[in-house]
Design a protein around this motif. Structure first.
Motif, PDB file in Angstrom:
ATOM      1  N   ASN A  41       0.841  -1.190   0.000  1.00 45.20           N
ATOM      2  CA  ASN A  41       0.000   0.000   0.000  1.00 45.20           C
ATOM      3  C   ASN A  41       0.879   1.243   0.000  1.00 45.20           C
ATOM      4  O   ASN A  41       2.081   1.185   0.133  1.00 45.20           O
ATOM      5  CB  ASN A  41      -1.008  -0.010   1.154  1.00 45.20           C
ATOM      6  CG  ASN A  41      -0.374  -0.086   2.508  1.00 45.20           C
ATOM      7  OD1 ASN A  41       0.816   0.145   2.676  1.00 45.20           O
ATOM      8  ND2 ASN A  41      -1.160  -0.411   3.503  1.00 45.20           N
ATOM      9  N   PRO A  72     -10.854   3.237  -4.361  1.00 43.64           N
ATOM     10  CA  PRO A  72     -10.922   1.836  -3.931  1.00 43.64           C
ATOM     11  C   PRO A  72     -10.717   0.891  -5.117  1.00 43.64           C
ATOM     12  O   PRO A  72     -10.984   1.240  -6.268  1.00 43.64           O
ATOM     13  CB  PRO A  72     -12.320   1.682  -3.353  1.00 43.64           C
ATOM     14  CG  PRO A  72     -12.995   2.980  -3.477  1.00 43.64           C
ATOM     15  CD  PRO A  72     -12.091   3.937  -4.159  1.00 43.64           C
ATOM     16  N   GLU A  73     -10.261  -0.303  -4.780  1.00 45.40           N
ATOM     17  CA  GLU A  73     -10.041  -1.320  -5.801  1.00 45.40           C
ATOM     18  C   GLU A  73     -11.383  -1.878  -6.269  1.00 45.40           C
ATOM     19  O   GLU A  73     -12.250  -2.198  -5.467  1.00 45.40           O
ATOM     20  CB  GLU A  73      -9.194  -2.446  -5.207  1.00 45.40           C
ATOM     21  CG  GLU A  73      -8.687  -3.413  -6.214  1.00 45.40           C
ATOM     22  CD  GLU A  73      -7.620  -4.309  -5.611  1.00 45.40           C
ATOM     23  OE1 GLU A  73      -6.947  -4.973  -6.394  1.00 45.40           O
ATOM     24  OE2 GLU A  73      -7.457  -4.326  -4.382  1.00 45.40           O
ATOM     25  N   ARG A  95      -5.898   1.874   0.103  1.00 42.53           N
ATOM     26  CA  ARG A  95      -5.623   0.938   1.214  1.00 42.53           C
ATOM     27  C   ARG A  95      -4.723   1.575   2.266  1.00 42.53           C
ATOM     28  O   ARG A  95      -4.786   1.230   3.434  1.00 42.53           O
ATOM     29  CB  ARG A  95      -4.923  -0.328   0.680  1.00 42.53           C
ATOM     30  CG  ARG A  95      -5.807  -1.311  -0.002  1.00 42.53           C
ATOM     31  CD  ARG A  95      -5.093  -2.643  -0.215  1.00 42.53           C
ATOM     32  NE  ARG A  95      -3.825  -2.524  -0.920  1.00 42.53           N
ATOM     33  CZ  ARG A  95      -3.681  -2.548  -2.250  1.00 42.53           C
ATOM     34  NH1 ARG A  95      -4.748  -2.672  -3.020  1.00 42.53           N
ATOM     35  NH2 ARG A  95      -2.483  -2.447  -2.790  1.00 42.53           N
TER      36      ARG A  95
END
Length: 164
Positions: A41, A72-73, A95
């Motif tokens: 991260n 966000p992923e 993250r």
């Protein structure tokens, strides 16, 4: 002939007095859980004023590296591997604790202002015949640092309509 350290100090004073916004600096951090590697991260490493190819921090000056917006992923299809990589970097920033949409600078490089003052180059800065100069892009030419800082500070404080 202007001194590079005096020009940067003057820019800091102007930016501080104007309450100019700073952008986050981040750095990569690898993670492990019980010895098992996890996805890396990006964690906060401070903040700086973004003036084109320069990042001016409270005490240091950096050359700009990669710039992403944290998000966000999510699973997506990508037309290019470079898009996938940028999405992975943005997810790593998310993250690491950056807010969605927050600008994060990675891969920045510290500049040695004293070396520039001695006539050496440091990143996009060098001492020219008429004073400190900055190379504003990889293929761009050199221009006086004082004029560059004036222009970039004006753009930061009063961006053109539609630029934000």
């Amino acid at each position: 002939m202007d001194d590079v350290e005096a020009l940067i100090a003057g820019a800091r004073a102007r930016l501080t007095a104007a309450g100019a916004p700073r952008e986050a600096l981040g750095r990569w951090r690898s993670r492990r859980f019980v010895g098992i590697p996890l996805a890396p991260n990006v964690v906060p490493e401070g903040a700086a004023w973004h003036l084109g190819v320069l990042l001016i921090g409270p005490e240091d000056v950096f050359a700009t590296g990669e710039i992403v917006r944290a998000r966000p992923e999510v699973r997506r299809g990508f037309a290019a591997e470079s898009q996938r990589r940028r999405a992975d970097v943005a997810a790593a920033a998310s993250r690491g604790g950056f807010a969605d949409g927050q600008v994060v600078h990675l891969g920045w490089e510290g500049l040695d202002l004293a070396a520039v003052g001695r006539g050496e180059a440091s990143g996009p800065l060098r001492q020219g015949t008429d004073g400190p100069e900055v190379r504003w892009s990889a293929r761009g030419g050199w221009r006086p640092l004082a004029a560059y800082l004036d222009e970039r500070i004006a753009l930061l404080l009063d961006p053109p309509s539609g630029a934000t």
